[in-house]
Motif scaffolding. Structure first.
Motif, PDB file in Angstrom:
ATOM      1  N   ARG A 155       0.856  -1.186   0.000  1.00  0.00           N
ATOM      2  CA  ARG A 155       0.000   0.000   0.000  1.00  0.00           C
ATOM      3  C   ARG A 155       0.889   1.233   0.000  1.00  0.00           C
ATOM      4  O   ARG A 155       1.898   1.280   0.691  1.00  0.00           O
ATOM      5  CB  ARG A 155      -0.888   0.054   1.237  1.00  0.00           C
ATOM      6  CG  ARG A 155      -1.953  -1.001   1.254  1.00  0.00           C
ATOM      7  CD  ARG A 155      -2.940  -0.796   2.412  1.00  0.00           C
ATOM      8  NE  ARG A 155      -3.861  -1.907   2.465  1.00  0.00           N
ATOM      9  CZ  ARG A 155      -4.908  -2.066   1.666  1.00  0.00           C
ATOM     10  NH1 ARG A 155      -5.166  -1.160   0.759  1.00  0.00           N
ATOM     11  NH2 ARG A 155      -5.684  -3.115   1.769  1.00  0.00           N
ATOM     12  N   ASP A 188       0.588   5.810  -0.714  1.00  0.00           N
ATOM     13  CA  ASP A 188      -0.269   6.966  -0.512  1.00  0.00           C
ATOM     14  C   ASP A 188      -1.239   7.099  -1.684  1.00  0.00           C
ATOM     15  O   ASP A 188      -0.897   7.651  -2.724  1.00  0.00           O
ATOM     16  CB  ASP A 188       0.598   8.218  -0.370  1.00  0.00           C
ATOM     17  CG  ASP A 188      -0.217   9.450  -0.037  1.00  0.00           C
ATOM     18  OD1 ASP A 188      -1.375   9.322   0.405  1.00  0.00           O
ATOM     19  OD2 ASP A 188       0.309  10.564  -0.237  1.00  0.00           O
ATOM     20  N   GLY A 189      -2.427   6.536  -1.560  1.00  0.00           N
ATOM     21  CA  GLY A 189      -3.432   6.616  -2.614  1.00  0.00           C
ATOM     22  C   GLY A 189      -3.364   5.510  -3.647  1.00  0.00           C
ATOM     23  O   GLY A 189      -4.105   5.544  -4.624  1.00  0.00           O
ATOM     24  N   VAL A 190      -2.457   4.525  -3.455  1.00  0.00           N
ATOM     25  CA  VAL A 190      -2.339   3.414  -4.396  1.00  0.00           C
ATOM     26  C   VAL A 190      -2.179   2.097  -3.656  1.00  0.00           C
ATOM     27  O   VAL A 190      -1.781   2.056  -2.498  1.00  0.00           O
ATOM     28  CB  VAL A 190      -1.134   3.565  -5.364  1.00  0.00           C
ATOM     29  CG1 VAL A 190      -1.284   4.797  -6.234  1.00  0.00           C
ATOM     30  CG2 VAL A 190       0.175   3.558  -4.627  1.00  0.00           C
ATOM     31  N   THR A 191      -2.502   1.029  -4.373  1.00  0.00           N
ATOM     32  CA  THR A 191      -2.179  -0.314  -3.916  1.00  0.00           C
ATOM     33  C   THR A 191      -1.425  -1.001  -5.041  1.00  0.00           C
ATOM     34  O   THR A 191      -1.664  -0.729  -6.213  1.00  0.00           O
ATOM     35  CB  THR A 191      -3.451  -1.117  -3.560  1.00  0.00           C
ATOM     36  OG1 THR A 191      -4.356  -1.087  -4.672  1.00  0.00           O
ATOM     37  CG2 THR A 191      -4.131  -0.559  -2.317  1.00  0.00           C
ATOM     38  N   ASP A 242      -6.260   3.822  -5.021  1.00  0.00           N
ATOM     39  CA  ASP A 242      -6.705   3.365  -3.712  1.00  0.00           C
ATOM     40  C   ASP A 242      -8.203   3.082  -3.721  1.00  0.00           C
ATOM     41  O   ASP A 242      -8.916   3.472  -4.646  1.00  0.00           O
ATOM     42  CB  ASP A 242      -6.377   4.430  -2.665  1.00  0.00           C
ATOM     43  CG  ASP A 242      -6.142   3.847  -1.286  1.00  0.00           C
ATOM     44  OD1 ASP A 242      -6.358   2.640  -1.091  1.00  0.00           O
ATOM     45  OD2 ASP A 242      -5.741   4.611  -0.407  1.00  0.00           O
ATOM     46  N   PRO A 254     -10.864  -1.882  -7.842  1.00  0.00           N
ATOM     47  CA  PRO A 254      -9.963  -0.733  -7.889  1.00  0.00           C
ATOM     48  C   PRO A 254      -9.580  -0.443  -9.341  1.00  0.00           C
ATOM     49  O   PRO A 254      -9.484  -1.351 -10.158  1.00  0.00           O
ATOM     50  CB  PRO A 254      -8.737  -1.201  -7.095  1.00  0.00           C
ATOM     51  CG  PRO A 254      -9.206  -2.352  -6.277  1.00  0.00           C
ATOM     52  CD  PRO A 254     -10.324  -2.981  -7.056  1.00  0.00           C
ATOM     53  N   TYR A 276       0.233   9.069  -8.739  1.00  0.00           N
ATOM     54  CA  TYR A 276       0.280   7.610  -8.640  1.00  0.00           C
ATOM     55  C   TYR A 276       1.692   7.061  -8.828  1.00  0.00           C
ATOM     56  O   TYR A 276       2.095   6.131  -8.128  1.00  0.00           O
ATOM     57  CB  TYR A 276      -0.659   6.966  -9.661  1.00  0.00           C
ATOM     58  CG  TYR A 276      -2.126   7.277  -9.447  1.00  0.00           C
ATOM     59  CD1 TYR A 276      -2.711   7.161  -8.187  1.00  0.00           C
ATOM     60  CD2 TYR A 276      -2.925   7.681 -10.500  1.00  0.00           C
ATOM     61  CE1 TYR A 276      -4.054   7.443  -7.998  1.00  0.00           C
ATOM     62  CE2 TYR A 276      -4.272   7.964 -10.320  1.00  0.00           C
ATOM     63  CZ  TYR A 276      -4.827   7.837  -9.061  1.00  0.00           C
ATOM     64  OH  TYR A 276      -6.159   8.112  -8.878  1.00  0.00           O
TER      65      TYR A 276
END
Length: 187
Positions: free
Chosen positions: A8, A10-13, A70, A81, A114
Protein backbone atom coordinates in the motif's frame (compact mmCIF):
# COMPACT_ATOMS: atom_id res chain seq x y z
CA UNK A 1 -10.42 -7.97 -10.65
CA UNK A 2 -6.89 -7.26 -9.45
CA UNK A 3 -5.22 -9.84 -7.26
CA UNK A 4 -4.60 -9.36 -3.54
CA UNK A 5 -2.88 -6.22 -2.27
CA UNK A 6 0.87 -6.73 -1.84
CA UNK A 7 1.88 -3.16 -0.92
CA UNK A 8 0.00 0.00 0.00
CA UNK A 9 1.18 3.49 -0.81
CA UNK A 10 -0.27 6.97 -0.51
CA UNK A 11 -3.43 6.62 -2.61
CA UNK A 12 -2.34 3.41 -4.40
CA UNK A 13 -2.18 -0.31 -3.92
CA UNK A 14 0.27 -2.64 -5.64
CA UNK A 15 -0.95 -6.09 -6.66
CA UNK A 16 0.75 -9.12 -8.18
CA UNK A 17 -0.03 -9.13 -11.90
CA UNK A 18 -2.60 -11.67 -13.07
CA UNK A 19 -3.62 -12.82 -16.52
CA UNK A 20 -6.73 -10.63 -16.30
CA UNK A 21 -4.39 -7.59 -16.25
CA UNK A 22 -2.66 -8.46 -19.54
CA UNK A 23 -5.15 -6.54 -21.71
CA UNK A 24 -4.48 -3.38 -19.67
CA UNK A 25 -0.73 -3.83 -20.17
CA UNK A 26 -1.07 -4.50 -23.91
CA UNK A 27 -3.34 -1.51 -24.47
CA UNK A 28 -0.96 0.85 -22.72
CA UNK A 29 2.25 -0.78 -23.97
CA UNK A 30 1.10 0.28 -27.42
CA UNK A 31 -0.05 3.75 -26.37
CA UNK A 32 2.05 6.51 -28.00
CA UNK A 33 2.45 8.32 -24.65
CA UNK A 34 3.61 5.18 -22.77
CA UNK A 35 5.52 3.22 -25.41
CA UNK A 36 8.55 5.58 -25.61
CA UNK A 37 9.34 4.86 -21.95
CA UNK A 38 10.01 1.27 -22.92
CA UNK A 39 12.37 2.31 -25.68
CA UNK A 40 9.77 2.23 -28.45
CA UNK A 41 9.97 -0.71 -30.76
CA UNK A 42 7.42 -2.89 -32.42
CA UNK A 43 3.77 -3.19 -31.38
CA UNK A 44 3.12 -5.21 -28.24
CA UNK A 45 0.95 -8.31 -28.69
CA UNK A 46 -0.91 -10.21 -25.98
CA UNK A 47 1.73 -12.95 -26.31
CA UNK A 48 4.48 -10.35 -25.74
CA UNK A 49 2.79 -9.18 -22.55
CA UNK A 50 2.34 -12.74 -21.29
CA UNK A 51 5.96 -13.60 -22.08
CA UNK A 52 7.28 -10.48 -20.31
CA UNK A 53 5.13 -10.89 -17.19
CA UNK A 54 5.67 -14.64 -16.91
CA UNK A 55 9.40 -14.11 -17.49
CA UNK A 56 9.52 -11.58 -14.68
CA UNK A 57 7.52 -13.86 -12.42
CA UNK A 58 9.92 -16.77 -13.05
CA UNK A 59 13.02 -14.57 -12.74
CA UNK A 60 14.47 -14.20 -9.24
CA UNK A 61 15.93 -10.86 -10.36
CA UNK A 62 12.57 -9.24 -11.29
CA UNK A 63 9.22 -8.41 -9.72
CA UNK A 64 6.27 -6.59 -11.25
CA UNK A 65 3.11 -5.09 -9.75
CA UNK A 66 -0.14 -3.69 -11.04
CA UNK A 67 -0.72 -0.19 -9.66
CA UNK A 68 -4.31 0.50 -8.69
CA UNK A 69 -5.89 3.67 -7.40
CA UNK A 70 -6.71 3.37 -3.71
CA UNK A 71 -10.08 1.99 -2.62
CA UNK A 72 -11.53 5.51 -2.67
CA UNK A 73 -10.88 5.67 -6.42
CA UNK A 74 -13.13 2.89 -7.77
CA UNK A 75 -13.67 1.84 -11.35
CA UNK A 76 -16.74 3.23 -13.07
CA UNK A 77 -18.87 0.28 -11.97
CA UNK A 78 -17.75 0.75 -8.35
CA UNK A 79 -16.59 -2.85 -8.00
CA UNK A 80 -12.84 -3.08 -8.57
CA UNK A 81 -9.96 -0.73 -7.89
CA UNK A 82 -9.05 1.23 -11.00
CA UNK A 83 -5.93 -0.03 -12.79
CA UNK A 84 -3.64 2.95 -13.36
CA UNK A 85 -0.19 1.56 -14.25
CA UNK A 86 2.69 -0.73 -13.45
CA UNK A 87 5.70 -0.59 -11.13
CA UNK A 88 8.49 -3.12 -11.38
CA UNK A 89 11.91 -4.12 -10.11
CA UNK A 90 14.58 -5.73 -12.27
CA UNK A 91 18.30 -6.42 -12.41
CA UNK A 92 18.42 -7.46 -8.77
CA UNK A 93 21.99 -8.05 -7.64
CA UNK A 94 21.79 -9.63 -4.18
CA UNK A 95 25.58 -9.59 -3.78
CA UNK A 96 25.71 -5.85 -4.42
CA UNK A 97 22.42 -5.19 -2.67
CA UNK A 98 21.00 -3.27 -5.61
CA UNK A 99 18.01 -3.32 -7.92
CA UNK A 100 16.55 -1.08 -10.64
CA UNK A 101 13.05 0.36 -10.45
CA UNK A 102 10.70 1.22 -13.30
CA UNK A 103 7.11 2.41 -13.56
CA UNK A 104 4.55 3.81 -15.96
CA UNK A 105 1.10 5.33 -15.56
CA UNK A 106 -1.70 5.19 -18.12
CA UNK A 107 -2.13 8.62 -19.78
CA UNK A 108 -5.66 9.11 -18.39
CA UNK A 109 -4.24 8.83 -14.84
CA UNK A 110 -1.01 10.80 -15.16
CA UNK A 111 -0.54 13.86 -12.97
CA UNK A 112 -2.35 12.41 -9.95
CA UNK A 113 0.71 11.32 -7.95
CA UNK A 114 0.28 7.61 -8.64
CA UNK A 115 3.82 7.13 -9.98
CA UNK A 116 5.36 8.86 -6.97
CA UNK A 117 3.22 6.89 -4.52
CA UNK A 118 3.90 3.56 -6.21
CA UNK A 119 7.64 4.24 -6.53
CA UNK A 120 7.80 5.29 -2.87
CA UNK A 121 6.06 2.07 -1.79
CA UNK A 122 8.46 -0.03 -3.87
CA UNK A 123 11.55 1.83 -2.65
CA UNK A 124 10.44 1.38 0.95
CA UNK A 125 9.86 -2.32 0.27
CA UNK A 126 13.37 -2.60 -1.21
CA UNK A 127 15.02 -1.03 1.82
CA UNK A 128 12.87 -2.30 4.69
CA UNK A 129 11.75 -5.76 3.59
CA UNK A 130 14.37 -6.77 1.03
CA UNK A 131 17.22 -5.10 2.99
CA UNK A 132 18.83 -3.80 -0.19
CA UNK A 133 21.47 -1.10 -0.14
CA UNK A 134 20.67 0.82 -3.35
CA UNK A 135 17.82 1.37 -5.79
CA UNK A 136 18.76 2.50 -9.30
CA UNK A 137 16.62 4.06 -12.02
CA UNK A 138 17.03 5.09 -15.64
CA UNK A 139 15.05 7.93 -17.25
CA UNK A 140 14.96 8.90 -20.91
CA UNK A 141 16.36 12.43 -21.13
CA UNK A 142 13.05 13.94 -22.33
CA UNK A 143 10.92 12.35 -19.57
CA UNK A 144 10.59 15.25 -17.13
CA UNK A 145 7.68 13.62 -15.27
CA UNK A 146 9.66 10.50 -14.39
CA UNK A 147 12.68 12.61 -13.44
CA UNK A 148 10.46 14.63 -11.06
CA UNK A 149 9.18 11.43 -9.43
CA UNK A 150 12.71 10.24 -8.70
CA UNK A 151 14.01 13.58 -7.49
CA UNK A 152 10.97 14.03 -5.24
CA UNK A 153 11.85 10.70 -3.60
CA UNK A 154 15.47 11.75 -3.02
CA UNK A 155 17.19 9.99 -5.92
CA UNK A 156 20.42 11.60 -7.10
CA UNK A 157 21.37 11.91 -10.76
CA UNK A 158 24.55 9.86 -11.14
CA UNK A 159 25.27 10.12 -14.83
CA UNK A 160 24.07 9.82 -18.38
CA UNK A 161 24.18 7.01 -20.93
CA UNK A 162 24.56 8.80 -24.22
CA UNK A 163 22.34 7.74 -27.11
CA UNK A 164 21.16 4.72 -25.14
CA UNK A 165 17.72 4.23 -26.74
CA UNK A 166 16.53 4.47 -30.35
CA UNK A 167 13.14 6.20 -30.61
CA UNK A 168 11.28 7.66 -33.56
CA UNK A 169 14.32 7.62 -35.83
CA UNK A 170 16.88 9.03 -33.42
CA UNK A 171 19.04 8.01 -30.49
CA UNK A 172 18.22 9.55 -27.11
CA UNK A 173 20.16 9.77 -23.87
CA UNK A 174 19.15 8.12 -20.60
CA UNK A 175 19.90 9.67 -17.23
CA UNK A 176 20.94 7.35 -14.42
CA UNK A 177 19.69 7.85 -10.87
CA UNK A 178 20.40 6.15 -7.56
CA UNK A 179 19.18 6.20 -3.97
CA UNK A 180 21.03 4.62 -1.04
CA UNK A 181 19.25 3.05 1.90
CA UNK A 182 20.66 5.58 4.36
CA UNK A 183 19.37 8.42 2.16
CA UNK A 184 15.79 7.13 2.15
CA UNK A 185 13.52 9.13 4.41
CA UNK A 186 10.39 7.07 3.82
CA UNK A 187 8.39 9.63 1.81
Amino acid sequence: MPGPVFLRGDGVTLHPVEEADYDFFQRHGNHPEVRPGFGGGRPVSSDDVAERIEGMTDDDESETFLICADADERADDGADPQRVGEAFLFDLHEGRGSVEIGYWIAPAHQGNGYATAAAAALVDYCFTERRLHKVNARVLAFNDGSRAVLENLGFEREGRRREDFYLDGEYVDADLYGLLADEWNGK
